[in-house]
Design a protein around this motif. Structure first.
Motif, PDB file in Angstrom:
ATOM      1  N   GLY A   1      40.903 -40.085  32.035  1.00  0.00           N
ATOM      2  CA  GLY A   1      41.134 -38.639  32.015  1.00  0.00           C
ATOM      3  C   GLY A   1      42.254 -38.191  31.105  1.00  0.00           C
ATOM      4  O   GLY A   1      43.402 -38.579  31.288  1.00  0.00           O
ATOM      5  N   ILE A   2      41.880 -37.395  30.102  1.00  0.00           N
ATOM      6  CA  ILE A   2      42.882 -36.777  29.223  1.00  0.00           C
ATOM      7  C   ILE A   2      42.753 -35.253  29.368  1.00  0.00           C
ATOM      8  O   ILE A   2      41.739 -34.757  29.859  1.00  0.00           O
ATOM      9  CB  ILE A   2      42.707 -37.209  27.737  1.00  0.00           C
ATOM     10  CG1 ILE A   2      41.350 -36.747  27.177  1.00  0.00           C
ATOM     11  CG2 ILE A   2      42.865 -38.724  27.581  1.00  0.00           C
ATOM     12  CD1 ILE A   2      41.177 -36.979  25.680  1.00  0.00           C
ATOM     13  N   ASP A   3      43.793 -34.544  28.959  1.00  0.00           N
ATOM     14  CA  ASP A   3      43.747 -33.074  29.032  1.00  0.00           C
ATOM     15  C   ASP A   3      42.695 -32.518  28.092  1.00  0.00           C
ATOM     16  O   ASP A   3      42.468 -33.075  27.008  1.00  0.00           O
ATOM     17  CB  ASP A   3      45.105 -32.483  28.612  1.00  0.00           C
ATOM     18  CG  ASP A   3      46.103 -32.519  29.751  1.00  0.00           C
ATOM     19  OD1 ASP A   3      45.695 -32.776  30.903  1.00  0.00           O
ATOM     20  OD2 ASP A   3      47.293 -32.284  29.477  1.00  0.00           O
ATOM     21  N   PHE A   4      42.090 -31.420  28.488  1.00  0.00           N
ATOM     22  CA  PHE A   4      41.209 -30.718  27.568  1.00  0.00           C
ATOM     23  C   PHE A   4      41.328 -29.209  27.743  1.00  0.00           C
ATOM     24  O   PHE A   4      41.760 -28.704  28.784  1.00  0.00           O
ATOM     25  CB  PHE A   4      39.745 -31.195  27.674  1.00  0.00           C
ATOM     26  CG  PHE A   4      39.048 -30.952  28.981  1.00  0.00           C
ATOM     27  CD1 PHE A   4      39.301 -31.749  30.098  1.00  0.00           C
ATOM     28  CD2 PHE A   4      38.113 -29.940  29.111  1.00  0.00           C
ATOM     29  CE1 PHE A   4      38.646 -31.535  31.299  1.00  0.00           C
ATOM     30  CE2 PHE A   4      37.435 -29.720  30.305  1.00  0.00           C
ATOM     31  CZ  PHE A   4      37.711 -30.531  31.407  1.00  0.00           C
ATOM     32  N   ILE A   5      40.975 -28.538  26.658  1.00  0.00           N
ATOM     33  CA  ILE A   5      41.053 -27.070  26.594  1.00  0.00           C
ATOM     34  C   ILE A   5      39.662 -26.585  26.183  1.00  0.00           C
ATOM     35  O   ILE A   5      39.067 -27.154  25.267  1.00  0.00           O
ATOM     36  CB  ILE A   5      42.081 -26.635  25.517  1.00  0.00           C
ATOM     37  CG1 ILE A   5      43.497 -27.081  25.910  1.00  0.00           C
ATOM     38  CG2 ILE A   5      42.023 -25.125  25.269  1.00  0.00           C
ATOM     39  CD1 ILE A   5      44.538 -26.910  24.800  1.00  0.00           C
ATOM     40  N   ASN A   6      39.149 -25.560  26.845  1.00  0.00           N
ATOM     41  CA  ASN A   6      37.852 -25.010  26.444  1.00  0.00           C
ATOM     42  C   ASN A   6      38.023 -23.714  25.658  1.00  0.00           C
ATOM     43  O   ASN A   6      38.731 -22.803  26.105  1.00  0.00           O
ATOM     44  CB  ASN A   6      36.992 -24.698  27.676  1.00  0.00           C
ATOM     45  CG  ASN A   6      36.427 -25.954  28.331  1.00  0.00           C
ATOM     46  OD1 ASN A   6      36.321 -27.002  27.684  1.00  0.00           O
ATOM     47  ND2 ASN A   6      36.053 -25.861  29.585  1.00  0.00           N
ATOM     48  N   ILE A   7      37.380 -23.657  24.509  1.00  0.00           N
ATOM     49  CA  ILE A   7      37.257 -22.379  23.785  1.00  0.00           C
ATOM     50  C   ILE A   7      35.757 -22.078  23.709  1.00  0.00           C
ATOM     51  O   ILE A   7      35.055 -22.562  22.825  1.00  0.00           O
ATOM     52  CB  ILE A   7      37.848 -22.453  22.358  1.00  0.00           C
ATOM     53  CG1 ILE A   7      39.287 -22.969  22.401  1.00  0.00           C
ATOM     54  CG2 ILE A   7      37.791 -21.070  21.706  1.00  0.00           C
ATOM     55  CD1 ILE A   7      39.945 -23.067  21.019  1.00  0.00           C
ATOM     56  N   PRO A   8      35.258 -21.311  24.687  1.00  0.00           N
ATOM     57  CA  PRO A   8      33.809 -21.042  24.707  1.00  0.00           C
ATOM     58  C   PRO A   8      33.416 -20.093  23.584  1.00  0.00           C
ATOM     59  O   PRO A   8      34.098 -19.105  23.336  1.00  0.00           O
ATOM     60  CB  PRO A   8      33.599 -20.379  26.073  1.00  0.00           C
ATOM     61  CG  PRO A   8      34.924 -19.807  26.448  1.00  0.00           C
ATOM     62  CD  PRO A   8      35.964 -20.682  25.815  1.00  0.00           C
TER      63      PRO A   8
ATOM     64  N   ILE B   1      40.278 -20.490  26.886  1.00  0.00           N
ATOM     65  CA  ILE B   1      40.758 -19.381  26.055  1.00  0.00           C
ATOM     66  C   ILE B   1      39.535 -18.682  25.477  1.00  0.00           C
ATOM     67  O   ILE B   1      38.763 -19.267  24.712  1.00  0.00           O
ATOM     68  CB  ILE B   1      41.685 -19.879  24.928  1.00  0.00           C
ATOM     69  CG1 ILE B   1      42.764 -20.787  25.516  1.00  0.00           C
ATOM     70  CG2 ILE B   1      42.332 -18.686  24.230  1.00  0.00           C
ATOM     71  CD1 ILE B   1      43.697 -21.372  24.482  1.00  0.00           C
ATOM     72  N   LEU B   2      39.386 -17.441  25.884  1.00  0.00           N
ATOM     73  CA  LEU B   2      38.188 -16.682  25.515  1.00  0.00           C
ATOM     74  C   LEU B   2      38.490 -15.642  24.468  1.00  0.00           C
ATOM     75  O   LEU B   2      39.373 -14.814  24.670  1.00  0.00           O
ATOM     76  CB  LEU B   2      37.768 -15.886  26.739  1.00  0.00           C
ATOM     77  CG  LEU B   2      36.844 -16.562  27.679  1.00  0.00           C
ATOM     78  CD1 LEU B   2      37.446 -16.576  29.036  1.00  0.00           C
ATOM     79  CD2 LEU B   2      35.579 -15.750  27.676  1.00  0.00           C
TER      80      LEU B   2
END
Ligand code: GLY
Length: 349
Positions: free
Chosen positions: A109-116, A152-153
């Motif tokens: 498990g590593i950090d992740f960021i979603n930019i949809p 982050i949208l």
């Protein structure tokens, strides 16, 4: 892990802050062949991304599989990722689901960021920590719950979408209206989806996200009320999987729209959902999504697929139904006979 959802007016600034809060040694960006062309160029010159390594996978749900997942793990490894690296998922639901699962499992498990970047990912897939892949012909069969640190949208990405992608995401918004609020539902079925006003749509996206955020905060691992978010999906996922098996894949949101139509009928028959509201919603769906062609010879296969739904308990097919808009009934058992009647209703209407 808490997930922060940012409705961004300044993507560069918000992404810079998010990246700095996810302490990391190496940074990766996952795109698919579509978003690599239409979305990555819009942000690739941000200073905060100057050292990021790009990983690109095939687009569409047909690539949401073990093979693609292993290429992402491999690219992370070859790029020198450690447990302290961070992955940014830039794309639609396929990228955020598969990328989230790759990040959640890589070195445990590593950090992740979603930019949809699609409407569907903005209002649904990128929020609430469902990650995973399709397996053995079944939708999202393998996966885990793990939140991205940030979502982050930026609704500017709506400009990159074609009409079917807007309609696909809109089906999840329609679901959010049905499970929450009469006013939101009325606004949704009044919206001109043939010529969408993107500014108005952006405002509706913000309302839709609040519905999802509220539910997933209350029940992150779907023990209870989160099952409401599955309204329309028991039959919708079966339609989607059947279409995939028959080599005519359909977009997830179209399958959800057809599933909503069927499940609203079940609501009317089994839970006294108001007929006029069912009819209005059914008309909206038929006008904007057309119809899925199947025959009674497909019923058995569809029911078999429904038996794999994750809401089921041994032996029965469980649905989320509505007594009225916003009046949710979870864990409702529906017989195979009733499902066949529902499929008849779909084909006859
Ligand atoms: N897409 C349904 C959920 O996130 O629970």
């Amino acid at each position: 892990m808490e997930q922060r959802i940012i409705l961004s007016q300044n993507l560069n600034g918000d992404l810079t802050t998010a990246i700095s809060e996810c302490e990391h040694d190496r940074l990766f960006v996952l795109t698919d062949t579509t978003t690599a062309q239409s979305c990555w160029p819009r942000i690739s010159n941000y200073r905060c991304l100057k050292d990021a390594r790009l990983i690109t996978i095939g687009a569409t749900d047909t690539h949401k599989n073990l093979k693609t997942l292993s290429t992402v793990w491999k690219s992370l490894e070859e790029g020198g990722a450690t447990r302290h690296s961070c992955l940014i998922n830039l794309g639609g639901g396929m990228v955020t689901d598969l990328g989230g699962f790759a990040a959640s499992t890589f070195k445990r498990g590593i950090d992740f960021i979603n930019i949809p970047t699609t409407l569907l990912a903005m209002v649904d897939a990128s929020i609430g920590g469902k990650t995973g892949i399709n397996f053995n012909g079944l939708k999202n069969e393998i996966g885990i719950f793990r939140n991205s640190r940030f979502v982050i949208l930026d609704t500017m990405f709506l400009q990159t979408l074609d009409e079917p992608d807007i309609r696909s995401g809109y089906a999840e918004m329609l679901k959010h209206g049905l499970i929450s609020d009469k006013q939101m539902w009325a606004e949704l079925i009044d919206f001109d989806l043939q010529q969408p006003d993107l500014l108005q749509l952006s405002q509706m996206v913000a309302d839709s996200i609040r519905v999802k955020e509220h539910i997933v905060t209350e029940d992150p691992t779907e023990q209870d009320i989160r099952k409401a978010l599955n309204f329309g999906h028991t039959i919708g996922h079966a339609f989607e999987a059947l279409a995939l098996q028959q080599n005519h894949p359909i977009l997830h949101g179209y399958a959800v729209a057809y599933g909503l139509l069927c499940e609203l009928y079940l609501c009317a028959v089994k839970a006294k959902f108001p007929i006029d509201r069912m009819r209005q919603t059914v008309s909206f769906i038929k006008e904007n999504y057309g119809r899925l062609d199947f025959t009674c010879n497909d019923y058995e296969a569809l029911i078999n697929l429904m038996h794999h739904d994750k809401k089921n308990t041994a032996g029965s097919i469980n649905f989320t139904l509505l007594h009225d808009i916003g009046d949710i009934l979870i864990n409702q058992t529906v017989s195979e006979k009733e499902i066949c009647e529902t499929l008849d209703f779909y084909r006859e209407n």
